[in-house]
Design a protein around this motif. Structure first.
Motif, PDB file in Angstrom:
ATOM      1  N   UNK A 193       0.837  -1.204   0.000  1.00 46.51           N
ATOM      2  CA  UNK A 193       0.000   0.000   0.000  1.00 46.51           C
ATOM      3  C   UNK A 193       0.870   1.251   0.000  1.00 46.51           C
ATOM      4  N   UNK A 194       1.898   1.264   0.851  1.00 47.25           N
ATOM      5  CA  UNK A 194       2.799   2.420   0.910  1.00 47.25           C
ATOM      6  C   UNK A 194       3.503   2.625  -0.428  1.00 47.25           C
ATOM      7  N   UNK A 195       3.917   1.527  -1.046  1.00 44.42           N
ATOM      8  CA  UNK A 195       4.586   1.596  -2.333  1.00 44.42           C
ATOM      9  C   UNK A 195       3.669   2.231  -3.378  1.00 44.42           C
ATOM     10  N   UNK A 196       2.426   1.749  -3.428  1.00 45.08           N
ATOM     11  CA  UNK A 196       1.469   2.290  -4.409  1.00 45.08           C
ATOM     12  C   UNK A 196       1.228   3.773  -4.159  1.00 45.08           C
ATOM     13  N   UNK A 197       1.115   4.168  -2.887  1.00 48.99           N
ATOM     14  CA  UNK A 197       0.905   5.579  -2.558  1.00 48.99           C
ATOM     15  C   UNK A 197       2.120   6.403  -2.979  1.00 48.99           C
ATOM     16  N   UNK A 198       3.310   5.874  -2.782  1.00 48.95           N
ATOM     17  CA  UNK A 198       4.532   6.577  -3.157  1.00 48.95           C
ATOM     18  C   UNK A 198       4.636   6.726  -4.674  1.00 48.95           C
ATOM     19  N   UNK A 199       4.292   5.687  -5.396  1.00 49.85           N
ATOM     20  CA  UNK A 199       4.315   5.754  -6.862  1.00 49.85           C
ATOM     21  C   UNK A 199       3.328   6.819  -7.342  1.00 49.85           C
ATOM     22  N   UNK A 200       2.143   6.849  -6.751  1.00 49.82           N
ATOM     23  CA  UNK A 200       1.131   7.833  -7.142  1.00 49.82           C
ATOM     24  C   UNK A 200       1.616   9.249  -6.829  1.00 49.82           C
ATOM     25  N   UNK A 201       2.210   9.432  -5.656  1.00 47.89           N
ATOM     26  CA  UNK A 201       2.731  10.744  -5.279  1.00 47.89           C
ATOM     27  C   UNK A 201       3.855  11.158  -6.234  1.00 47.89           C
ATOM     28  N   UNK A 202       4.705  10.219  -6.611  1.00 46.93           N
ATOM     29  CA  UNK A 202       5.799  10.487  -7.536  1.00 46.93           C
ATOM     30  C   UNK A 202       5.254  10.982  -8.881  1.00 46.93           C
ATOM     31  N   UNK A 203       4.198  10.337  -9.365  1.00 47.68           N
ATOM     32  CA  UNK A 203       3.588  10.758 -10.641  1.00 47.68           C
ATOM     33  C   UNK A 203       3.081  12.195 -10.543  1.00 47.68           C
ATOM     34  N   UNK A 204       2.405  12.511  -9.429  1.00 45.66           N
ATOM     35  CA  UNK A 204       1.857  13.859  -9.248  1.00 45.66           C
ATOM     36  C   UNK A 204       2.970  14.897  -9.180  1.00 45.66           C
ATOM     37  N   UNK A 205       4.031  14.567  -8.444  1.00 44.31           N
ATOM     38  CA  UNK A 205       5.145  15.506  -8.316  1.00 44.31           C
ATOM     39  C   UNK A 205       5.859  15.708  -9.645  1.00 44.31           C
ATOM     40  N   UNK A 206       5.987  14.675 -10.432  1.00 46.18           N
ATOM     41  CA  UNK A 206       6.607  14.810 -11.754  1.00 46.18           C
ATOM     42  C   UNK A 206       5.754  15.708 -12.654  1.00 46.18           C
TER      43      UNK A 206
END
Length: 103
Positions: A74-87
């Motif tokens: 779950x944390x990994x998926x949240x981090x990937x999603x946050x990374x996409x938004x920040x990019x």
């Protein structure tokens, strides 16, 4: 008489199925291992389960690891999603690489 032959035929089909899928070989090997065991186990059924790889009662540590794995996913998926938004945000505020070179 016809009923007897039908049942016999079904048994033969089932036997062939077990043979094709390797079940008979595996069972034979495990039973031979039990037979050749110098000290017979107290529970033959547990011996069979262990050697066939059947599920044993869950170790509490394994369950904790499964829960931890689920949390990490779950944390990994949240981090990937946050990374996409920040990019995506970064692209709005930074000029493309080609414009940087021109300056």
């Amino acid at each position: 008489m016809a009923h007897y032959k039908a049942a016999d035929s079904k048994r033969e089909q089932f036997r062939r199925y077990l043979e094709k899928s390797g079940v008979l070989d595996t069972l034979t090997k495990v039973l031979v291992a039990l037979y050749e065991e110098p000290e017979k186990p107290t529970s033959a059924l547990d011996f069979l389960k262990h050697h066939l790889g059947a599920a044993t009662p869950e170790n509490p540590e394994i369950e904790l690891l499964r829960l931890e794995l689920a949390e990490m996913k779950e944390k990994y998926e949240a981090t990937v999603e946050e990374n996409k938004k920040l990019k995506a945000k970064l692209v709005r505020y930074e000029p493309p690489q080609e414009e940087k070179r021109a300056e």
